[in-house]
Motif scaffolding. Structure first.
Motif: not given
Length: 558
Positions: A386-397, A399-406, A245-251
């Motif tokens: 690592l610095n370039l992607v530092r916010n990706a995981k916190p954002i996904l956590s 905002f969820g997969t859909a909005l967080g992915g964007v 679901d959208d609130q569970t991260g993964g792929g």
């Protein structure tokens, strides 16, 4: 700490390395390269708990050759097993039946796989071990480093390895061997994710002070061999969305390489809330999607495995040095989550540690703080990665997969174009994965479809394909701090999620004939050493420790 009363033989080295993974072997090789170039000698030992180098290595793997190119600029001519260049790169958003393919141009450049290679990381490590031994490194497979040894000042002096023959009740059996102590002027710890020694050292030396909580995922993988009509060598396909679901991260991932091999796998972020979720069963469902199943049609599943993945990134990297030693690779958490890669960073970390240690040894130093390793990391391409992607995981956590992915893609475009700058600054991880687990009463149990034996399978038949084995007469290497917790706390509060998050059927809750008197059972022989229980148990009651050397999975081509 090693038992002072135990009489053990000791072997002395300049550097002792725990773990024959990409970081440890790269460190060993670089130490020998530096000594060879300078006409000096440096003694190096590498300890590996698997029955052979590569036996416990499991990864996707799409490999960025940046690390190996620094170690061996002529790696292609030398025959390194990076045999399948990526030729097609796809990102899909899955629904229950259909999918949406994301345009490659919209993806941040750092996520592109042009110039990378699909390979078995286990085979890459086997090849690295051959190069290390040719340079004079002593590599010892089947030797689990089970204890740390400290000197009178409290510095890490070495490790105990090769303890065999302890019986279930803790007594010494007829084939008991106390093991040996391997002492080093410096000790490199490259055990991989959530290793038992690195966990102990993090606590003893407060290495995580000032860093965010550690974050992890569980990665499950199968290796298939497929017929010509579905095989597309060089195809890399990643997917998000269904079945989570959208609130569970993964792929999921799907890579075509080698001799008609398809690596198919699934990652679930371990900060999921629903205690009824089973990562293994989500993986089995994922394979039934038409965009995945079509590449497995007519194929045969030949291997299975699982392991935890470090996902904390830049914010969770601990202090890398302590008196007498350093953390390498996944023990330090150098995985780039959006790129789904870490072996290049692991190799570079090993090289940086080797360069710092070699200079220290030449200066007559030993068992002090290798601050130079930390300094090298701070200015390295590993930290930039690592610095370039530092916010990706916190954002996904958050905002969820859909909005967080964007939002995470927008943020990665910003950091890429603006030299690491983000309008969000640096976001942080708020809590560890165990604390993210919700209460059973707040979630509806998930009813998973029965395996069909064609695309989806059960846990026990999967564990069989991991070739895992443990001597049944030894004490369980999965330790409960309080044996009462699983039934008295975890079962009523969380439904005892160990029986679900474990991908190998290690944990069960058994009842009597009346369906009463629950009993928690540990089938440690099934363990594939993924470490998920050590991470996700909501009561933090399980400690994963090393079984005797050589036990565990024996992964082929993984």
């Amino acid at each position: 700490m090693a038992n002072e009363a135990e009489v053990r033989e000791a072997m002395e080295y300049d550097v002792v390395i725990v773990g024959a993974g990409p970081s440890g072997l790269s460190a060993a090789i670089r130490l020998k390269q530096l000594a060879q170039a300078a006409g000096t000698e440096v003694s190096v030992a590498v300890l590996e708990k698997g029955s052979e180098v590569g036996a416990h290595i499991l990864s996707g793997a799409v490999i960025d050759p940046k690390g190996i190119s620094e170690l061996f600029p002529d790696w292609k001519a030398m025959g390194a097993p990076l045999e399948t260049p990526v030729t097609a790169d796809r990102w899909l958003i899955l629904g229950p039946q259909g999918s949406l393919q994301l345009p490659t141009f919209a993806m941040p450049p750092l996520t592109h796989n042009h110039g990378t290679y699909i390979a078995s990381l286990g085979n890459v490590c086997r090849w690295l071990a051959e190069q290390a031994e040719a340079l004079g490194v002593e590599v010892y497979p089947g030797m689990a480093a089970s204890e740390a040894v400290f000197d009178e000042t409290g510095a890490l002096k070495g490790v105990v390895a090769g303890v065999f023959g302890i019986q279930k009740d803790g007594s010494h059996g007829p084939d008991y061997q106390p093991g040996i102590e391997l002492h080093g002027k410096y000790v490199f710890v490259g055990e991989g994710v959530r290793g038992s020694l690195s966990k102990q050292l993090r606590a003893k030396f407060s290495l995580g002070e000032g860093a965010d909580p550690e974050k992890y995922g569980i990665g499950l993988k199968e290796l298939w061999q497929v017929p010509d009509e579905v095989f597309q060598p060089g195809l890399v396909q990643h997917a998000a969305g269904w079945p989570l679901d959208d609130q569970t991260g993964g792929g999921g991932f799907l890579y075509h390489f080698g001799d008609h091999y398809v690596s198919v796998g699934y990652v679930v972020h371990l900060n999921y809330k629903n205690p009824w979720l089973s990562p293994f069963d989500e993986f089995q469902r994922y394979k039934t999607h038409p965009d995945i199943a079509k590449y497995l049609k007519g194929g045969k599943r030949i291997a299975y495995g699982a392991r935890a993945i470090s996902e904390g990134g830049l914010q969770s990297v601990p202090r890398l040095y302590f008196p007498g030693g350093v953390l390498l690779g996944d023990s330090a958490g150098f995985v780039n989550v959006p790129r789904i890669k870490g072996s290049h960073n692991a190799m570079k970390s090993g090289m940086m540690a080797a360069e710092a240690a070699y200079a220290a040894l030449q200066a007559g130093r030993q068992r002090d703080d290798l601050v130079e390793y930390e300094q090298a990391y701070q200015t390295s391409w590993v930290r930039k990665d690592l610095n370039l992607v530092r916010n990706a995981k916190p954002i996904l956590s958050k905002f969820g997969t859909a909005l967080g992915g964007v939002l995470s893609m927008i943020d990665m475009w910003c950091t890429t174009l603006l030299g690491g700058f983000s309008f969000l600054g640096t976001m942080h991880h708020e809590k560890n994965d165990a604390d993210s687990t919700g209460l059973a009463k707040d979630y509806k149990p998930i009813v998973y479809p029965k395996p069909d034996g064609v695309l989806s399978f059960d846990k026990l038949s999967s564990v069989f394909l991991s070739n895992t084995n443990h001597d049944e007469n030894q004490p369980a290497h999965l330790k409960l701090r309080d044996p009462a917790v699983p039934v008295q706390i975890n079962l009523p509060k969380y439904g005892e999620p160990a029986r679900l998050y474990c991908p190998a059927g290690v944990y069960e809750v058994l009842y009597d004939d009346k369906g009463e008197n629950p009993k928690f059972q540990i089938n440690f022989q099934n363990c594939v050493h993924c470490k998920t229980c050590d991470i996700k148990d909501p009561s933090q009651n399980i400690d994963w420790t090393t079984p005797q050397g050589g036990d565990g999975p024996n992964y082929p081509n993984m």
